[in-house]
Design a protein around this motif. Structure first.
Motif, PDB file in Angstrom:
ATOM      1  N   ASP A  83     -76.141 -97.529  18.719  1.00  0.00           N
ATOM      2  CA  ASP A  83     -77.026 -96.507  18.151  1.00  0.00           C
ATOM      3  C   ASP A  83     -76.670 -95.171  18.808  1.00  0.00           C
ATOM      4  N   ARG A  84     -75.860 -94.372  18.121  1.00  0.00           N
ATOM      5  CA  ARG A  84     -75.342 -93.138  18.715  1.00  0.00           C
ATOM      6  C   ARG A  84     -76.468 -92.191  19.116  1.00  0.00           C
ATOM      7  N   ARG A  85     -77.488 -92.071  18.272  1.00  0.00           N
ATOM      8  CA  ARG A  85     -78.592 -91.146  18.582  1.00  0.00           C
ATOM      9  C   ARG A  85     -79.301 -91.547  19.868  1.00  0.00           C
ATOM     10  N   THR A  86     -79.605 -92.834  20.014  1.00  0.00           N
ATOM     11  CA  THR A  86     -80.285 -93.308  21.222  1.00  0.00           C
ATOM     12  C   THR A  86     -79.417 -93.102  22.452  1.00  0.00           C
ATOM     13  N   ILE A  89     -79.481 -89.461  23.398  1.00  0.00           N
ATOM     14  CA  ILE A  89     -80.782 -89.120  23.995  1.00  0.00           C
ATOM     15  C   ILE A  89     -80.822 -89.579  25.451  1.00  0.00           C
ATOM     16  N   GLN A 184     -88.532 -90.242  22.881  1.00  0.00           N
ATOM     17  CA  GLN A 184     -87.822 -90.303  21.605  1.00  0.00           C
ATOM     18  C   GLN A 184     -87.228 -91.683  21.333  1.00  0.00           C
TER      19      GLN A 184
END
Length: 317
Positions: A83-86, A89, A184
């Protein structure tokens, strides 16, 4: 100092099948270990804050890799990494905790343990304030009162004590923003996986710090006493173990009780600074701390009232 930790939004109860008594013991153990960290960091002198934090990052990553191997946690970690976004973050969270760690270790080594304790006492109020500014949350009246009292405390410390509490505010705000960033990812990231990814992001700057220190002749590991070297090698364990205790407590305790245990760490830091390290406590500093403690009492009362009102509303449905 308390490492990368955010209070979860879970409101676990005894009915969840997890014993609260054991959860309370885990919570107390976690915050007690964080509270006595100043004594551990003092064992590492004459190492600088940069060396201590760099070794803490590298050794924490090694410890987490071993722990993931033993607990077979690699599949869960790989799901998060995909999960690139996680992952990004968590990289941002890592940068914030890097600032927090550097400031805290510097505070300890430079004789500002009491001011560091003030930062962690102030953190819950700063978190509430950031919720208003960043997340546009609406505050209840008692929360506004707590923030107002804290502002007065900071002004007293800055004006009467003659020194603006930069260290305390840097710790409170870096940890506060860390909590916002971690929010997030919510409950999708477990404690070990989160720490692994955050420290992995920081391994490059940590390695650069160690290389620069080594080239400058400022690297102390293996050059001082055996105690100092062994203590440095245990920096990763000292970082990870309280975090695991906290994760165990978070699964077993309601949010209200977990929130109360967090005050144990700055209380111990304060006691160590005043009574063990004999740091100065002029009248203005006592007044400032007193007002912050009053603000925390107000915030705690509001927390209990809010939880009671929520439970009452749910029971009437």
């Amino acid at each position: 100092m308390p490492p990368a930790v955010t209070v979860p939004t879970s409101t676990a109860s005894p009915s969840d099948g997890l014993p609260m008594g054991r959860g309370l013991l885990f919570g107390i153990a976690a915050y007690a270990l964080w509270g006595v960290l100043p004594l551990f960091f003092l064992l590492l002198r004459p190492a600088t804050a940069f060396e201590i934090v760099a070794w803490r990052i590298v050794l924490s990553l090694i410890f987490c890799v071993l722990l993931l191997t033993v607990t077979r946690g690699w599949p869960a970690l790989m799901v998060i990494v995909r999960d690139r976004r996680t992952t990004l973050i968590l990289g941002g969270a890592g940068l914030l905790i890097l600032v927090n760690w550097l400031v805290y270790v510097y505070a300890t080594l430079s004789g500002h343990v009491v001011e560091a304790a003030l930062g962690y006492f102030t953190n819950p109020i700063v978190t509430v304030l950031l919720g208003v500014i960043v997340l546009r949350e609406r505050l209840r009246p008692l929360q506004w009162v707590a923030i107002g009292v804290t502002v007065v405390a900071v002004l007293i410390l800055a004006l009467n004590y003659g020194q603006f509490p930069f260290i305390a505010l840097a710790l409170a705000f870096s940890f506060g923003f860390y909590g916002l960033v971690k929010k997030q990812v919510g409950g999708r990231v477990d404690a070990v996986s989160g720490l692994t990814i955050e420290t992995a992001w920081l391994t490059i700057p940590a390695t650069v710090m160690l290389v620069v220190l080594g080239a400058s002749g400022l690297l102390t590991i293996g050059t001082e006493s055996v105690l100092q070297t062994v203590a440095l090698l245990f920096a990763g364990v000292v970082t990870a173990v309280p975090l695991l205790f906290f994760a165990a407590a978070a699964r077993r305790l309601p949010l209200t009780y977990l929130g109360l245990t967090q005050y144990l760490a700055p209380i111990l830091q304060f006691l160590i600074g005043v009574f063990v390290l004999q740091e100065a406590m002029p009248a203005a500093r006592w007044w400032g701390f007193g007002l912050v403690w009053i603000a925390l009492i107000i915030l705690t009362i509001d927390m209990f009232r809010s939880q009671r009102a929520t439970q009452s509303a749910v029971s009437k449905r």
